[in-house]
Design a protein around this motif. Structure first.
Motif, short mmCIF file in Angstrom:
data_model
loop_
_atom_site.label_atom_id
_atom_site.label_comp_id
_atom_site.label_asym_id
_atom_site.label_seq_id
_atom_site.Cartn_x
_atom_site.Cartn_y
_atom_site.Cartn_z
N LEU A 31 -0.16 -6.11 4.81
CA LEU A 31 1.19 -5.88 5.31
C LEU A 31 1.17 -4.89 6.48
O LEU A 31 0.34 -3.98 6.50
N THR A 32 2.08 -5.07 7.43
CA THR A 32 2.21 -4.09 8.52
C THR A 32 2.90 -2.85 7.96
O THR A 32 3.52 -2.91 6.89
N SER A 33 2.85 -1.72 8.68
CA SER A 33 3.51 -0.51 8.15
C SER A 33 5.01 -0.74 8.00
O SER A 33 5.62 -0.22 7.08
N GLU A 34 5.55 -1.55 8.90
CA GLU A 34 6.98 -1.83 8.79
C GLU A 34 7.29 -2.63 7.51
O GLU A 34 8.25 -2.33 6.79
N GLU A 35 6.44 -3.61 7.23
CA GLU A 35 6.64 -4.42 6.01
C GLU A 35 6.47 -3.56 4.75
O GLU A 35 7.18 -3.73 3.76
N ARG A 36 5.53 -2.63 4.82
CA ARG A 36 5.32 -1.75 3.66
C ARG A 36 6.54 -0.88 3.41
O ARG A 36 6.97 -0.72 2.28
N LEU A 37 7.05 -0.34 4.50
CA LEU A 37 8.23 0.51 4.37
C LEU A 37 9.40 -0.28 3.79
O LEU A 37 10.11 0.18 2.90
N GLN A 38 9.54 -1.52 4.29
CA GLN A 38 10.61 -2.39 3.78
C GLN A 38 10.43 -2.65 2.29
O GLN A 38 11.39 -2.63 1.51
N ARG A 268 3.62 8.22 -3.16
CA ARG A 268 2.64 9.07 -2.49
C ARG A 268 1.31 9.05 -3.27
O ARG A 268 0.24 8.85 -2.72
N ARG A 269 1.46 9.21 -4.59
CA ARG A 269 0.26 9.29 -5.42
C ARG A 269 -0.52 7.98 -5.42
O ARG A 269 -1.74 7.97 -5.49
N LEU A 270 0.19 6.87 -5.35
CA LEU A 270 -0.49 5.57 -5.35
C LEU A 270 -0.92 5.16 -3.94
O LEU A 270 -1.34 4.02 -3.72
N CYS A 271 -0.80 6.10 -3.00
CA CYS A 271 -1.22 5.87 -1.61
C CYS A 271 -0.54 4.63 -1.02
O CYS A 271 -1.20 3.77 -0.42
N LEU A 272 0.76 4.52 -1.22
CA LEU A 272 1.48 3.34 -0.71
C LEU A 272 2.18 3.62 0.61
O LEU A 272 2.69 2.69 1.24
N HIS A 273 2.23 4.89 1.01
CA HIS A 273 2.90 5.19 2.28
C HIS A 273 1.97 4.89 3.44
O HIS A 273 0.77 4.88 3.29
N GLY A 274 2.57 4.64 4.61
CA GLY A 274 1.78 4.52 5.84
C GLY A 274 1.14 3.14 6.00
O GLY A 274 1.27 2.27 5.20
#
Ligand code: 76R
Length: 274
Positions: A31-38, A268-274
């Motif tokens: 996923l792109t960072s935008e898709e992740r954020l979504q 944050r803990r699951l390293c899902l940001h970014g």
């Protein structure tokens, strides 16, 4: 929530779903960072909507050890809602990202073995505190107040914000001489008194929710223990192993430990940001 199907409310109690997922890192990585954020915004919004639903509680966990990454405990009246929420949560981060690794369906229930006021009064009399004595009055009063809360919490739980949760399924043994279900009620009731005595020793340190699942899932109950200190979980489970109800009759499935955290911290803990 749904408009067309009649609800499935049990005549008492709540449906309880425990859902444990692992994160599929390769599905997330494409996923792109935008898709992740979504995706994260979508899951956050979904959980918020579910939390706002009538008679519904939802708790989120970062699971300890790679048995699972993300945990959800959902309590809700209507099984149609429970089912709809669960399907939505599973796809909320996009195709394949949340992989179910363990799940459990149970219901809140009354207990068959609750000590009655009459039994408690007889116990106090036998211990040398006859009716009318100040000890009898006081201890019976305390007992009744505690039982009122215990029964209300068992059927209509109010989950705590305590951080450490321990989850496991449990059966009562049905083997040869150790068949719980072949025992007379009075024998079972007496045995459960011993169990409750051990449990009461953890007042203020452990909160427990025992939900029934006979006919609903693989085991007969699901145990949800809540604590502020991991050592109290370890201690109660250990001490109960010596009590006859557990020593002789209990069988357990997998154990899971989850930390109850706000969603942002879990991401944050699951390293899902970014
Ligand atoms: O006080 C009373 O009369 C009611 C007490 C009571 C019942 C009926 C009680 C108290 N439990 C009851 C029923 Mn329990 N409980 C467990 C486990 O790991 C293990 O060995 C067992 C898992 C724990 C840790 C625990 C804790 N309990 C049950 C049942 C249903 C049995 C049935 O119907 O056959 C199960 C499966 C079960 C399992 N129990 C308590 C506790 C604690 C901490 C208490 C005290 C709660 C309080 O008084 O506030």
């Amino acid at each position: 929530m749904n408009q067309t199907v009649p609800p499935l409310h049990p005549h008492e109690g709540w449906h309880v779903l425990h859902l444990f997922y692992s994160i599929d890192r390769s599905s997330w990585a494409i996923l792109t960072s935008e898709e992740r954020l979504q995706a994260l915004t979508h899951l956050t919004q979904l959980l918020q909507d579910i939390r706002g639903h009538e008679r519904t509680q939802i708790l989120t966990f970062s699971m300890v050890s790679p048995k699972a990454d993300f945990g959800v405990m959902l309590l809700t009246g209507d099984l149609q809602d429970a089912n709809e929420f669960e399907k939505k949560i599973t796809v909320a981060l996009g195709p394949g990202v949340l992989q179910p690794v363990y799940s459990y369906l149970s219901m809140t229930e009354r207990s068959e073995y609750t000590t009655t006021s009459e039994q408690k009064a007889a116990e106090l009399t036998a211990a040398g505190h006859p009716p009318g004595s100040p000890e009898h009055q006081q201890q019976l009063g305390e007992f009744e107040a505690r039982m009122k809360k215990y029964l209300a919490d068992r059927l209509n739980p109010n989950m705590s914000d305590w951080p450490v949760f321990c989850f496991y399924p449990m059966n009562k043994r049905r083997e040869g001489a150790d068949n719980w279900y072949a025992l007379d009620f009075e024998v079972r009731r007496k045995l459960m008194e011993g169990h409750a005595r051990v449990g009461r020793g953890y007042a203020g340190k452990i909160r427990q929710l025992i939900t029934g699942s006979t006919g609903l899932d693989e085991f007969e109950w699901f145990v949800t223990l809540q604590a502020k200190d991991t050592l109290d979980i370890k201690a109660i489970v250990y001490e109960m192993r010596f009590d006859e109800v557990s020593a002789r009759y209990a069988e357990f499935g997998d154990f899971f430990i989850g930390l109850q955290l706000p969603l942002g911290e879990i991401f944050r803990r699951l390293c899902l940001h970014g």
